[in-house]
Design a protein around this motif. Structure first.
Motif, PDB file in Angstrom:
ATOM      1  N   PRO A  97       5.435   7.387   2.679  1.00 15.06           N
ATOM      2  CA  PRO A  97       5.979   7.669   4.012  1.00 15.06           C
ATOM      3  C   PRO A  97       7.424   8.154   4.007  1.00 15.06           C
ATOM      4  O   PRO A  97       7.905   8.630   5.033  1.00 15.06           O
ATOM      5  CB  PRO A  97       5.857   6.319   4.721  1.00 15.06           C
ATOM      6  N   SER A 106       2.003  15.832   4.552  1.00 15.17           N
ATOM      7  CA  SER A 106       3.021  14.789   4.562  1.00 15.17           C
ATOM      8  C   SER A 106       3.745  14.793   5.901  1.00 15.17           C
ATOM      9  O   SER A 106       4.038  15.857   6.452  1.00 15.17           O
ATOM     10  CB  SER A 106       4.023  15.005   3.422  1.00 15.17           C
ATOM     11  N   ARG A 107       4.059  13.610   6.401  1.00 16.82           N
ATOM     12  CA  ARG A 107       4.811  13.487   7.641  1.00 16.82           C
ATOM     13  C   ARG A 107       6.317  13.469   7.402  1.00 16.82           C
ATOM     14  O   ARG A 107       7.092  13.521   8.353  1.00 16.82           O
ATOM     15  CB  ARG A 107       4.399  12.218   8.384  1.00 16.82           C
ATOM     16  N   SER A 117       0.808  -1.217   0.000  1.00 11.18           N
ATOM     17  CA  SER A 117       0.000   0.000   0.000  1.00 11.18           C
ATOM     18  C   SER A 117       0.845   1.273   0.000  1.00 11.18           C
ATOM     19  O   SER A 117       0.303   2.366   0.097  1.00 11.18           O
ATOM     20  CB  SER A 117      -0.921   0.010   1.225  1.00 11.18           C
ATOM     21  N   SER A 118       2.169   1.153  -0.073  1.00  7.71           N
ATOM     22  CA  SER A 118       3.004   2.345   0.009  1.00  7.71           C
ATOM     23  C   SER A 118       4.127   2.325  -1.014  1.00  7.71           C
ATOM     24  O   SER A 118       4.500   1.283  -1.530  1.00  7.71           O
ATOM     25  CB  SER A 118       3.593   2.483   1.423  1.00  7.71           C
ATOM     26  N   ARG A 135      -0.083  11.889   1.016  1.00  9.82           N
ATOM     27  CA  ARG A 135      -0.390  11.846   2.445  1.00  9.82           C
ATOM     28  C   ARG A 135      -0.369  10.422   2.995  1.00  9.82           C
ATOM     29  O   ARG A 135       0.202  10.171   4.067  1.00  9.82           O
ATOM     30  CB  ARG A 135      -1.760  12.475   2.701  1.00  9.82           C
ATOM     31  N   SER A 136      -0.974   9.479   2.267  1.00  8.84           N
ATOM     32  CA  SER A 136      -1.206   8.162   2.846  1.00  8.84           C
ATOM     33  C   SER A 136      -0.231   7.072   2.398  1.00  8.84           C
ATOM     34  O   SER A 136      -0.075   6.061   3.091  1.00  8.84           O
ATOM     35  CB  SER A 136      -2.634   7.713   2.523  1.00  8.84           C
ATOM     36  N   ARG A 137       0.427   7.245   1.238  1.00  8.33           N
ATOM     37  CA  ARG A 137       1.210   6.135   0.694  1.00  8.33           C
ATOM     38  C   ARG A 137       2.665   6.472   0.381  1.00  8.33           C
ATOM     39  O   ARG A 137       3.360   5.663  -0.227  1.00  8.33           O
ATOM     40  CB  ARG A 137       0.528   5.603  -0.572  1.00  8.33           C
ATOM     41  N   GLU A 155      -3.762  12.952  -1.972  1.00  5.84           N
ATOM     42  CA  GLU A 155      -4.140  11.899  -1.040  1.00  5.84           C
ATOM     43  C   GLU A 155      -3.076  10.808  -1.002  1.00  5.84           C
ATOM     44  O   GLU A 155      -2.755  10.263   0.051  1.00  5.84           O
ATOM     45  CB  GLU A 155      -5.492  11.315  -1.461  1.00  5.84           C
ATOM     46  N   HIS A 156      -2.501  10.509  -2.161  1.00  7.95           N
ATOM     47  CA  HIS A 156      -1.453   9.496  -2.226  1.00  7.95           C
ATOM     48  C   HIS A 156      -0.199   9.936  -1.485  1.00  7.95           C
ATOM     49  O   HIS A 156       0.417   9.157  -0.763  1.00  7.95           O
ATOM     50  CB  HIS A 156      -1.116   9.197  -3.679  1.00  7.95           C
TER      51      HIS A 156
END
Length: 228
Positions: free
Chosen positions: A176, A195-196, A149-150, A172-174, A169-170
């Protein structure tokens, strides 16, 4: 009076063979590093050099795709170069088809499209990478890939593309590990970038439609650059 062309000395063949032997002596990881500084079309063309090179391009850590490599000779206006675009589109469809390159396994992706009229079609390659994150992974190929998923991307540079909220969205979530995001002359139809891991964000001459927020880790000091 013209000079006679230089004749090839017998030792020249030996020197060329020695050069090839030294190149073949390099490990695959180093060859991939060298190839990472080449444009994608040149990288794929290395598959005809020898048996060893046949599949090296499929596991590249860095991919630099430029539509300008497919420009038709004699066409002065890039937007009317339909033949060049078709060659570019065919190349990308083949490059990203299952069994070849997976965007999810790249460390760096640069994608430059010259024809603004085709930017929506070009962006579908990014969406395909989101939908099929490991489509290009060969059986038995171990590259320290993340979960299905990433992505492992650390640098993403896009030019002249239409980018909808799916990309934001990608990110943000995929993504890392994404640290460097550069968008140039893109049409951005998303409200925010979150983004983290993002450390550097560059927006050059982008059309920002509804964009209002950037969210990053409070412990980091990301660098934002804007060119309007």
């Amino acid at each position: 009076m013209m000079e006679a062309p230089c004749k090839r000395r017998r030792g020249d063949d030996d020197e060329d063979a020695g050069d090839r032997d030294r190149l073949n002596a390099l490990p695959d990881s180093l060859l991939r590093e060298v190839m990472s500084h080449m444009k994608a079309r040149q990288v794929v063309q290395t598959c005809v050099l020898a048996r060893r090179w046949r599949n090296l391009w499929r596991s590249m850590p860095c991919l630099d795709v430029d539509q300008d490599e497919f420009t038709t000779a004699g066409v002065s206006v890039v937007y009317s170069d339909h033949e060049g675009w078709e060659r570019f589109e065919d190349f990308m469809d083949t490059l990203l088809c299952p069994g070849n390159v997976s965007i999810a396994l790249l460390d760096t992706l640069r994608l430059h499209a010259s024809s603004m009229g085709e930017d929506r079609r070009a962006s579908r390659w990014i969406r395909r990478g989101i939908k099929y994150p490991h489509a290009g992974q060969e059986p038995g190929l171990q590259r320290g890939a993340p979960s299905c998923s990433s992505w492992r991307l650390r640098r993403l540079h896009l030019s002249n593309l239409y980018l909808c909220n799916l990309l934001a969205e990608h990110v943000r979530s995929r993504c890392p590990s994404l640290e460097d995001l550069e968008l140039e002359s893109c049409t951005c139809e998303f409200p925010a970038i979150a983004s983290r891991s993002l450390k550097n964000l560059v927006l050059k001459r982008c059309a920002l439609k509804g964009f209002r927020e950037i969210t990053s880790p409070p412990t980091e000091e990301p660098v934002y650059q804007w060119w309007l």
